[in-house]
Design a protein around this motif. Structure first.
Motif, PDB file in Angstrom:
ATOM      1  N   PRO A 284       0.921  -4.463  18.261  1.00  0.00           N
ATOM      2  CA  PRO A 284       0.752  -4.973  16.888  1.00  0.00           C
ATOM      3  C   PRO A 284      -0.430  -5.913  16.735  1.00  0.00           C
ATOM      4  O   PRO A 284      -1.101  -5.909  15.698  1.00  0.00           O
ATOM      5  N   ILE A 285      -0.722  -6.700  17.774  1.00  0.00           N
ATOM      6  CA  ILE A 285      -1.834  -7.656  17.675  1.00  0.00           C
ATOM      7  C   ILE A 285      -3.175  -6.931  17.761  1.00  0.00           C
ATOM      8  O   ILE A 285      -4.077  -7.170  16.938  1.00  0.00           O
ATOM      9  N   ILE A 286      -3.331  -6.036  18.730  1.00  0.00           N
ATOM     10  CA  ILE A 286      -4.592  -5.298  18.863  1.00  0.00           C
ATOM     11  C   ILE A 286      -4.834  -4.417  17.645  1.00  0.00           C
ATOM     12  O   ILE A 286      -5.932  -4.395  17.070  1.00  0.00           O
ATOM     13  N   ARG A 287      -3.810  -3.703  17.219  1.00  0.00           N
ATOM     14  CA  ARG A 287      -3.956  -2.767  16.089  1.00  0.00           C
ATOM     15  C   ARG A 287      -4.316  -3.509  14.805  1.00  0.00           C
ATOM     16  O   ARG A 287      -5.217  -3.085  14.070  1.00  0.00           O
ATOM     17  N   ASN A 288      -3.632  -4.616  14.532  1.00  0.00           N
ATOM     18  CA  ASN A 288      -3.924  -5.348  13.303  1.00  0.00           C
ATOM     19  C   ASN A 288      -5.298  -6.003  13.338  1.00  0.00           C
ATOM     20  O   ASN A 288      -5.988  -6.061  12.318  1.00  0.00           O
ATOM     21  N   THR A 289      -5.688  -6.503  14.511  1.00  0.00           N
ATOM     22  CA  THR A 289      -7.028  -7.089  14.629  1.00  0.00           C
ATOM     23  C   THR A 289      -8.095  -6.034  14.400  1.00  0.00           C
ATOM     24  O   THR A 289      -9.046  -6.247  13.632  1.00  0.00           O
ATOM     25  N   TYR A 290      -7.941  -4.899  15.045  1.00  0.00           N
ATOM     26  CA  TYR A 290      -8.905  -3.800  14.896  1.00  0.00           C
ATOM     27  C   TYR A 290      -8.973  -3.332  13.447  1.00  0.00           C
ATOM     28  O   TYR A 290     -10.065  -3.193  12.869  1.00  0.00           O
ATOM     29  N   THR A 291      -7.816  -3.108  12.838  1.00  0.00           N
ATOM     30  CA  THR A 291      -7.774  -2.619  11.452  1.00  0.00           C
ATOM     31  C   THR A 291      -8.381  -3.631  10.491  1.00  0.00           C
ATOM     32  O   THR A 291      -9.137  -3.271   9.582  1.00  0.00           O
ATOM     33  N   ALA A 292      -8.075  -4.912  10.692  1.00  0.00           N
ATOM     34  CA  ALA A 292      -8.575  -5.952   9.796  1.00  0.00           C
ATOM     35  C   ALA A 292     -10.094  -6.067   9.850  1.00  0.00           C
ATOM     36  O   ALA A 292     -10.760  -6.166   8.818  1.00  0.00           O
ATOM     37  N   ILE A 293     -10.643  -6.033  11.068  1.00  0.00           N
ATOM     38  CA  ILE A 293     -12.106  -6.139  11.211  1.00  0.00           C
ATOM     39  C   ILE A 293     -12.791  -4.908  10.632  1.00  0.00           C
ATOM     40  O   ILE A 293     -13.815  -5.015   9.939  1.00  0.00           O
ATOM     41  N   MET A 294     -12.217  -3.742  10.895  1.00  0.00           N
ATOM     42  CA  MET A 294     -12.840  -2.504  10.408  1.00  0.00           C
ATOM     43  C   MET A 294     -12.784  -2.396   8.883  1.00  0.00           C
ATOM     44  O   MET A 294     -13.622  -1.719   8.280  1.00  0.00           O
ATOM     45  N   ASN A 295     -11.820  -3.052   8.243  1.00  0.00           N
ATOM     46  CA  ASN A 295     -11.654  -2.948   6.798  1.00  0.00           C
ATOM     47  C   ASN A 295     -12.410  -4.022   6.009  1.00  0.00           C
ATOM     48  O   ASN A 295     -12.282  -4.083   4.785  1.00  0.00           O
ATOM     49  N   VAL A 296     -13.175  -4.853   6.711  1.00  0.00           N
ATOM     50  CA  VAL A 296     -14.014  -5.820   6.001  1.00  0.00           C
ATOM     51  C   VAL A 296     -15.063  -5.058   5.185  1.00  0.00           C
ATOM     52  O   VAL A 296     -15.672  -4.096   5.661  1.00  0.00           O
ATOM     53  N   ASP A 297     -15.252  -5.465   3.959  1.00  0.00           N
ATOM     54  CA  ASP A 297     -16.189  -4.795   3.053  1.00  0.00           C
ATOM     55  C   ASP A 297     -17.584  -4.732   3.669  1.00  0.00           C
ATOM     56  O   ASP A 297     -18.167  -5.768   4.011  1.00  0.00           O
ATOM     57  N   PRO A 298     -18.144  -3.519   3.842  1.00  0.00           N
ATOM     58  CA  PRO A 298     -19.493  -3.390   4.416  1.00  0.00           C
ATOM     59  C   PRO A 298     -20.549  -4.177   3.641  1.00  0.00           C
ATOM     60  O   PRO A 298     -21.534  -4.639   4.225  1.00  0.00           O
ATOM     61  N   ALA A 299     -20.336  -4.349   2.342  1.00  0.00           N
ATOM     62  CA  ALA A 299     -21.304  -5.110   1.536  1.00  0.00           C
ATOM     63  C   ALA A 299     -21.374  -6.562   1.990  1.00  0.00           C
ATOM     64  O   ALA A 299     -22.443  -7.185   1.960  1.00  0.00           O
ATOM     65  N   LEU A 300     -20.239  -7.103   2.431  1.00  0.00           N
ATOM     66  CA  LEU A 300     -20.232  -8.480   2.925  1.00  0.00           C
ATOM     67  C   LEU A 300     -20.989  -8.583   4.241  1.00  0.00           C
ATOM     68  O   LEU A 300     -21.680  -9.576   4.488  1.00  0.00           O
ATOM     69  N   ARG A 301     -20.850  -7.559   5.084  1.00  0.00           N
ATOM     70  CA  ARG A 301     -21.610  -7.552   6.330  1.00  0.00           C
ATOM     71  C   ARG A 301     -23.109  -7.510   6.053  1.00  0.00           C
ATOM     72  O   ARG A 301     -23.890  -8.218   6.688  1.00  0.00           O
TER      73      ARG A 301
END
Length: 217
Positions: free
Chosen positions: A99-116
């Motif tokens: 749950p920790i790895i999956r949520n961390t991975y999903t959260a980072i990947m779902n950051v809006d590309p425009a913000l990056r």
């Protein structure tokens, strides 16, 4: 009424077992956070490695807890720690990873590309972008993964009593072996209460860590 009387007469013992249970869960989840969050961030750089790591973590969580304890006993017996606290903590660390790895991975990947892109335009390095943009946005989802890991480990830690790790599962195991419904209900009740309290406490922490703008959304 008999169960209530049993609880009243054994409050010091229940308190001691609860502290043992909290120790098992807090140490295992703490270590899982220190290993799982960096690993979840790292695998965002490679979809292939992300699939592999998440697959291994998914396989581990499907292993029955008694079987995993059984695997750890002969391995840790080589250093004189085959039963007790250490194998229980190691097993709980492994169960908390998914749950920790999956949520961390999903959260980072779902950051809006425009913000990056905006962060890059401001001249931020990769680490600065991670620390100042991606992690603050991902934090609520990561904490949600920690919530899942804590509740899962509270339940699994009850089984760790069978390898001498103590905890609230002691009442459940004794209730079964002695056919004593009072001990069985006491163990089940306090494990459930501990899980509910931990879940609501982390839910409150999750809300506090969510920025007001995202909270309104």
């Amino acid at each position: 009424m008999e169960t209530i009387a049993f609880i009243s007469a054994n409050l010091p013992v229940i308190g001691q077992r609860m502290l043992e249970h909290i120790s098992l869960v807090s140490v295992s989840v703490g270590v899982a956070i220190l290993t799982g969050v960096p690993l979840g961030i790292l695998i965002t750089q490679s979809r292939t490695w992300a699939d592999r790591v998440l697959y291994v973590a998914s396989v581990i969580i499907t292993i029955p807890s008694i079987a995993l304890f059984g695997i750890l006993i002969p391995v840790l017996s080589l250093i004189g720690q085959g039963i007790g606290y250490l194998p229980a903590v190691i097993a709980l660390i492994l169960y908390a990873q998914l749950p920790i790895i999956r949520n961390t991975y999903t959260a980072i990947m779902n950051v809006d590309p425009a913000l990056r892109e905006a962060a890059r335009g401001m001249g931020m390095t990769t680490l600065e972008r991670l620390r100042r943009v991606e992690l603050p946005l991902a934090l609520p989802v990561i904490v949600n993964g920690v919530r899942s890991a804590v509740v899962l480990n509270i339940a699994i830690a009850a089984i760790a009593t069978y390898i001498g790790a103590g905890g609230l599962g002691t009442f459940i195991s004794r209730g079964i072996s002695q056919t004593d419904i009072r001990q069985l209900l006491t163990g089940a009740l306090f494990v459930s209460l501990l899980a509910i309290i931990a879940d609501y406490a982390l839910l409150g922490a999750q809300r506090l860590m969510t920025s007001p703008g995202l909270r309104l959304r």
